[in-house]
Scaffold this active site. Structure first.
Site, PDB file in Angstrom:
ATOM      1  N   GLY A  82      41.209  -2.858  -7.200  1.00 44.22           N
ATOM      2  CA  GLY A  82      41.270  -2.725  -5.748  1.00 44.22           C
ATOM      3  C   GLY A  82      40.684  -1.371  -5.418  1.00 44.22           C
ATOM      4  O   GLY A  82      40.546  -0.533  -6.297  1.00 44.22           O
ATOM      5  N   CYS A  83      40.321  -1.127  -4.165  1.00 43.78           N
ATOM      6  CA  CYS A  83      39.582   0.100  -3.919  1.00 43.78           C
ATOM      7  C   CYS A  83      39.601   0.545  -2.470  1.00 43.78           C
ATOM      8  O   CYS A  83      40.048  -0.169  -1.589  1.00 43.78           O
ATOM      9  CB  CYS A  83      38.109  -0.073  -4.273  1.00 43.78           C
ATOM     10  SG  CYS A  83      37.825  -0.670  -5.905  1.00 43.78           S
ATOM     11  N   ALA A  84      39.091   1.769  -2.257  1.00 41.71           N
ATOM     12  CA  ALA A  84      38.807   2.276  -0.924  1.00 41.71           C
ATOM     13  C   ALA A  84      37.351   2.706  -0.891  1.00 41.71           C
ATOM     14  O   ALA A  84      36.830   3.214  -1.891  1.00 41.71           O
ATOM     15  CB  ALA A  84      39.687   3.472  -0.625  1.00 41.71           C
ATOM     16  N   ASN A 125      34.615  -2.697  -2.502  1.00 39.24           N
ATOM     17  CA  ASN A 125      36.040  -2.927  -2.582  1.00 39.24           C
ATOM     18  C   ASN A 125      36.237  -4.432  -2.633  1.00 39.24           C
ATOM     19  O   ASN A 125      35.819  -5.135  -1.722  1.00 39.24           O
ATOM     20  CB  ASN A 125      36.738  -2.335  -1.350  1.00 39.24           C
ATOM     21  CG  ASN A 125      38.186  -2.768  -1.251  1.00 39.24           C
ATOM     22  OD1 ASN A 125      38.790  -3.134  -2.256  1.00 39.24           O
ATOM     23  ND2 ASN A 125      38.734  -2.717  -0.047  1.00 39.24           N
TER      24      ASN A 125
END
Ligand code: SF4
Ligand code: SF4
Lengths: 501, 367
Positions: B12-14, B209
């Site tokens: 998961g990411c930003a 993302n």
């Protein structure tokens, strides 16, 4: 010598408490198994003629009948099984080649059953097909190498002719002659309503069915039965049949008793005479000859129809497919050794060819290694039994599947594997009018539609579970598969990891 | 322990990006602030930045950023670079010791141009030549990894929280017209610097993302065209798909967006005939490049930035504008923290590309 060669494999069991001697079974069995001993008002059965087609069982109004596997047994022998012994006995009696029909029923591994499908958890949401669009549309055909633009810079449609399908499934080649008029009508009408295609097989196209041309693939086989210019132009694509999974390396044989007037007219062969298609195409002894046939068919149809080349899955299928991809063909169709047939020599059906899963995986990998996978579409057949098999085939790399046996089952076939006798009690593999009538195309085509819709829903459910909302993203997506109980070599050929990896 | 590339690691990411339409160069401070407000979306296992317009003095040269495991790897790779390129400048990329940033490789920068005779003998166009060399280093040279290879741009990434990575590289000191940033939340520990994002090839850089469900279909398709997916990450394959569609197939970025986040057939059917034909063509022709599953991506390229969501918009992405600045981020807060007074804020629809370019064409590195 003995009174008979061997004890029948299957026995007709009649529950006399239930039998009301209505004689339905007698009328329904074209093999003459049932008879009535009128003076005693009791039904008799000649087990030796029963092919276990289940017709009488399912039409008996009191459910008085069942067919069971005989428990008569030879002395236990793990080498000489019952089948081997019985077949040998038949040959000793008749001196002839054994004939069978439908697909290879032997105990080879079924790779579809050793592949499992992925689903999303946590990191990636699954998609609910009831709430979100779920796309199963597929195009089949060659893709050009480059994008072209007009003077205004807009993209030009330079695609060669394509087949557009609402779902990645078609009905495979089954000729008129090997199956009945009503079976063909059911397939054609279902294909038209579903937005997919059915395939005429090698027996030409009955004049009544020209109107389903937009959903028809016409086949050209080595016998060239029923092939003429109007026929070639009648369908949406042309399939050259080089081989068939059930009988790689040999031609076809439709017995004269199935060549009734209508079939004879459609095939353009004499009534009552066996129609034999030669093993090879006698104008194709090599790959460059194939290319000439591909282009002559394209010439005959003004390059408006994609050309499919159908081959049987054999040992060097990957190399052959690669040659076909370069021959000008738009679509390659590969038929695995479980693929059905109206008649084939038993030894060939049961011993020649390879499983479609392995053939498909190696063809797809090979075409990709050579950078030519985009030049052709790949359609596979021979062993697709459920929507899960379809999903697995597409994840292995197929664009689409052909369904033969599955479609016949929907029409009533119970896999008695006696099609070659021409007395199909379900009105499918027969030309006897009384029997053909038993298959009502108004019902048959609806059952095919039901089956395809059900499978489509299931495919959508499985796609949604994987977080995939368009079938394109499943094609060749082998990470979505894992093997269970497969060895290193099998995993390598299939190009999948083992479960748990 | 398998490192990134030997195993596929979902994350998961930003993401965040800032772009100056006027081509004004600004320092790295804002992007650091923006990405660090989304600290929760990272877990300290990967952070990175792409910066455009940072090397105006070498803007004609390909700027190669390299990671080396050790001196031997460096020597080996430099010999290769010397055989294939004229190297105008070589230097270690300046870094500063930072708490929480560990396991850093040797990090070097080269400004290079292909050796003319080699290039002409290769019969490749210049970019293809450079890309091929990058693939060779990344696949054949143990302990070497090309982090970025575009002109007048560079990628700065590593294992750590993005703000720590920025500190480590002293990103505040770089001035560019565009920055993108990435904070990563992988599901297990890759611990390898090359696996962090952005991922870049030539002047394309991608931060992403999401976790795409079409990964292997896309990977096997691009590998057929000569790309090698060494990292097994979504970001890498998205970068290759875009490079393939635009550089090799000549699609515009907008057309490429229509391919990877294609409209649904039902939408296409209702388009005017002229458009319908094009969309249908693109979906059919490039069916293996369709990307499904959640993603929001920022694609940096020479003179522009593209933001794109997956077709169902399964990941958040906001665009804000103020004067000549365009801001894109996973969360609005990441924009408001650097520019509270925006002229406009909007949430692009799934599959609707937002493409911004320098005004008046290519004025990269100007001002
Ligand atoms: S062949 Fe079919 S109809 Fe005849 S007895 Fe056997 S199961 Fe019944
Ligand atoms: S088509 Fe008819 S004859 Fe052939 S297997 Fe099926 S039921 Fe038996």
């Amino acid at each position: 010598m003995a009174a008979f060669d061997f004890y029948p494999d299957y026995e007709v069991v009649r529950n006399l408490d239930r039998c009301i001697v209505c004689r339905v079974c007698e009328r329904q069995c074209a093999n003459g198994v049932h008879s009535c001993l009128e003076e005693k008002n009791v039904m008799l059965a000649d087990d030796s003629q029963c092919v276990d087609c289940q017709r009488c069982v399912l039409l008996c109004p009191t459910r008085a009948l069942k067919i069971v596997k005989s428990d008569n047994t030879y002395k236990q022998n793990d080498n000489w099984g019952k089948k081997a012994i019985n077949e040998l006995i038949i040959q000793a009696s008749t001196g002839s080649v054994l004939l069978s029909s439908m697909g290879n029923p032997e105990t080879y591994p079924i790779y579809f059953d050793k592949l499992v499908i992925n689903a999303s958890q946590v990191t990636n949401p699954s998609i609910d097909p009831l709430r979100e669009p779920m796309e199963t549309r597929v195009y089949l055909g060659a893709k050009p190498a480059a994008v072209e633009r007009d003077d205004r810079g807009r993209i030009k449609n330079n695609l060669p002719p394509q087949l557009k399908l609402s779902m990645p499934m078609m009905f495979s080649a089954m000729s008129y002659g090997s199956i009945s008029y009503n079976a063909h009508e059911s397939l054609a009408r279902a294909a038209a309503e579903l937005g997919i295609y059915y395939n005429t097989g090698e027996g030409g196209l009955h004049e009544d069915f020209y109107r389903y041309g937009a959903n028809t693939i016409v086949q050209v086989a080595s016998g060239r039965f029923g092939v003429h210019k109007d026929y070639l132009n009648a369908g949406s694509a042309i399939e050259i049949k080089m081989g068939q999974g059930a009988k790689p390396g040999i031609g076809g044989h439709l017995p004269g008793r199935k060549i009734v007037a209508d079939v004879s007219r459609t095939r353009m062969t004499p009534e009552g005479a066996d129609a034999i298609s030669p093993a090879p195409h006698h104008d194709i002894y090599s790959i460059e000859d194939l290319s000439q046939l591909v282009y002559s068919l394209k010439e005959a149809t003004e390059y408006k129809k994609p050309v499919i080349v159908k081959i049987a899955a054999v040992h060097n299928v990957a190399a052959i497919a690669s040659g076909i991809a370069r021959s000008g063909a738009d679509i390659i169709s590969i038929d695995g050794f479980r693929g059905g047939t109206g008649a084939a020599p038993t030894r060939i059906r049961d011993n020649v060819g390879i499983p479609i899963e392995l053939a498909l995986a190696s063809v797809d990998s090979r075409l990709r290694n050579e950078g030519i996978r985009d030049r052709v579409s790949v359609v596979v057949s021979g062993g697709i039994r459920s929507s899960a098999d379809v999903v697995k085939a597409i994840a292995l790399g197929a664009d689409c599947v052909y369904l033969g046996t599955a479609a016949l089952l929907a029409l009533g076939c119970h896999l008695c594997r006696a099609c070659q006798a021409g007395k199909c009690n379900w009105g499918i593999a027969t030309q006897e009018l009384e029997l053909v009538k038993r298959l009502n195309p108004d019902i048959g085509y609806k059952r095919l539609i039901n089956l395809m819709r059900a499978w489509k829903h299931e495919i959508e459910e499985m796609m949604g579970g994987m977080g995939i909302n368009s079938i394109e993203s499943l094609k060749g997506n082998r990470l979505m598969l894992r093997g269970v109980g497969l060895n290193e070599k099998e995993l390598e050929v299939l190009g999948v990891k083992h479960a748990g990896q | 322990m398998l490192k990134e590339g030997q195993i596929r690691i979902p994350s998961g990411c930003a993401i965040s990006g800032i772009f100056s339409r006027a081509g004004q160069r600004f320092g790295g401070r804002d992007i650091i602030k923006s990405i660090s407000i989304m600290h929760e979306r990272s877990n300290g296992l990967g952070g990175g930045f792409a910066a455009y317009g940072i090397y105006p003095e070498y803007k004609e040269y390909y700027a190669f950023h390299l990671f080396y495991d050790n001196d031997a790897a460096k020597e080996h790779c430099e010999a290769f670079l010397n055989r294939h390129f004229v190297i105008a400048q070589t230097s270690e990329i300046p870094t500063t010791r930072t708490e929480g940033v560990i396991g850093a490789p040797l990090i070097w920068r080269y400004f290079v141009l292909p050796i003319t005779t080699r290039l002409s003998h290769s019969l490749l166009d210049e970019k293809e030549y450079v890309a091929k060399c990058v693939f060779r280093i990344n696949t054949e040279f143990d302990g070497c990894f090309v982090v970025s290879s575009g002109k007048n741009m560079g990628v700065f990434k590593g294992v750590g929280f993005p703000e720590d990575i920025a500190h480590f590289y002293m990103l505040e000191d770089y001035r560019g017209y565009c920055f993108t940033a990435h904070g990563r939340y992988p599901t297990n520990t890759p611990g390898w610097w090359g696996g962090a994002h952005p991922f870049a090839l030539l002047d394309f850089s991608v931060v992403h993302n999401g976790e795409i469900s079409s990964y292997d279909a896309n990977r096997r398709a691009v590998e057929m065209y000569g790309y090698k997916c060494t990292l097994q990450t979504d970001t890498e394959v998205i970068a290759y798909v875009l490079d393939y569609l635009t550089r090799q197939k000549g699609l515009t970025l907008r057309e490429a967006a229509w391919v990877i986040a294609a409209p649904f057939w039902q939408t296409i059917e209702s388009m005017p005939e002229e458009d319908r034909v094009v969309y249908e063509y693109l979906r059919n022709m490039f069916s293996s490049q369709l990307i499904t599953g959640p993603f929001s991506i920022l694609v940096g390229f020479e003179g522009g930035l593209m933001a794109l969501n997956d077709r169902l918009k399964l990941r958040g992405m906001v665009v804000g504008e103020k004067d000549d600045r365009v801001y894109v981020a996973s969360e609005e807060a990441a924009i408001r923290i650097i520019e509270p007074e925006l002229d406009s804020v909007y949430w692009p629809k799934g599959g609707e590309p937002v493409i911004v370019r320098l005004e008046g064409g290519n004025q990269i590195g100007g001002v």
